[in-house]
Design an enzyme around this catalytic site. Structure first.
Site, PDB file in Angstrom:
ATOM      1  N   GLU A  44     -14.809  -5.615  -1.533  1.00  0.00           N
ATOM      2  CA  GLU A  44     -13.616  -5.339  -2.276  1.00  0.00           C
ATOM      3  C   GLU A  44     -13.656  -5.381  -3.784  1.00  0.00           C
ATOM      4  O   GLU A  44     -14.796  -5.608  -4.279  1.00  0.00           O
ATOM      5  CB  GLU A  44     -12.728  -7.016  -2.308  1.00  0.00           C
ATOM      6  N   LYS A 117      -3.536  -4.994  -0.081  1.00  0.00           N
ATOM      7  CA  LYS A 117      -3.592  -6.503  -0.105  1.00  0.00           C
ATOM      8  C   LYS A 117      -2.418  -7.256   0.035  1.00  0.00           C
ATOM      9  O   LYS A 117      -1.463  -7.038  -0.776  1.00  0.00           O
ATOM     10  CB  LYS A 117      -4.591  -7.163  -0.972  1.00  0.00           C
ATOM     11  N   CYS A 154      -9.812  -9.454   2.068  1.00  0.00           N
ATOM     12  CA  CYS A 154     -10.292 -10.458   1.616  1.00  0.00           C
ATOM     13  C   CYS A 154      -9.335 -11.597   2.104  1.00  0.00           C
ATOM     14  O   CYS A 154      -9.427 -11.946   3.248  1.00  0.00           O
ATOM     15  CB  CYS A 154     -10.534 -10.932  -0.051  1.00  0.00           C
TER      16      CYS A 154
END
Length: 289
Positions: A44, A117, A154
């Site tokens: 990430e 994300k 994540c």
């Protein structure tokens, strides 16, 4: 498209120099390809130190648009090496609009798309809501030269709904680029075992391969624990890295997905018509005031 695919995960520590981090990553991508990797995933926000530890308005200046020079170079690298390349980066989508994103390049260098994300954490040392808007790309699945892949970035990786959606849309390998480490309120606690179990369990529930790439090393007040791994559709961790820099190379057989799904018929026996409460934030009486 072959059934045997070789995954490469790059696990790195990041210094303060973004250009240097990028150059180092390029060399590790080349090394992974030389070792046989066909799909390479970076961590990430791969080329900068993790921004969420503090609130700093100047860090907005490190975000780049999807047509930036750095990503154009990654596209050319994917083409020259004949690999699929997943590049998580800090995206500037417009003036004052930023996302935590991952660009996907096929083995011919084509930009297949960008995943943003969806779940943005807010906790001590994970102050991401200051830096990122919630993603608006949904949960795309990319049909690459070496298989169908989905990406959760994540915090997304902890949510079973993300994995289920990607699997239902046809993903065979779920990639989870991460930046996770020490906890501010519990410095003696390592969540690495829980992290590995939670994510590999998505492989069991959905009959898919999991590939999680994490950063490593000390950055300011945080220590990232690495632990990048690949697991199979029955949740077995095939290989993992220690808490140091490294490249994980793992061959997988996509045919194992058929075996796992025929053995554990979770997708057949789903009852989506009964899952309405999942669409409500306060679905259960115990969560209501």
């Amino acid at each position: 498209m072959t059934e045997n695919v070789t995954i490469g995960l790059v696990q790195m520590k990041c210094g303060e120099d973004i250009a240097q981090n990028t150059a180092c990553t390029v060399e590790k991508i080349k090394e992974a390809a030389a070792k046989g990797a066909q799909i390479v995933c970076l961590q990430e926000l791969f080329n900068a130190q993790y921004c969420g530890q503090q609130l700093d308005v100047t860090l907005y200046d490190t975000a780049e648009p999807v047509d930036c020079t750095m990503l154009a170079g990654m596209s050319e690298l994917a083409k020259s090496l004949g690999i699929v390349l997943i590049v998580p980066f800090y995206e500037k989508a417009g003036r004052g609009l930023y996302f935590n994103s991952a660009a996907v390049y096929d083995a011919d260098g084509r930009h297949l798309g960008t995943t943003r994300k969806n779940h943005i954490p807010h906790a001590p040392q994970y102050e991401e809501k200051y830096y990122f808007a919630p993603g608006n790309t949904g949960y795309p699945v990319y049909e690459t030269r070496f298989g169908k892949i989905g990406i959760g970035i994540c915090w997304d990786e902890w949510f079973p709904e993300v994995a289920r959606i990607l699997a239902l849309k046809g993903a065979e390998i779920l990639f989870y680029p991460s930046a996770i480490g020490s906890d501010h309120d519990n410095p003696e606690l390592s969540l690495r075992p829980s992290w590995e179990k939670a994510i590999s369990a998505h492989g069991i529930s959905n009959g898919v391969f999991i590939a999680a790439s994490n950063r490593v090393g000390r950055e300011n007040a945080m220590t990232f624990y690495g632990g990048s791994f690949v697991s199979d559709p029955l949740g077995t961790v095939l290989q993992s890295l220690d808490a140091k820099e490294g490249i994980l190379i793992q061959q997988i057989d996509l045919g194992q997905i058929d075996f796992a799904r025929n053995l554990l018929q979770f997708l057949r026996d789903r009852r989506p018509e009964t899952y309405g409460p999942l669409l409500e934030l306060e679905a259960f009486s115990g969560m209501k005031k």
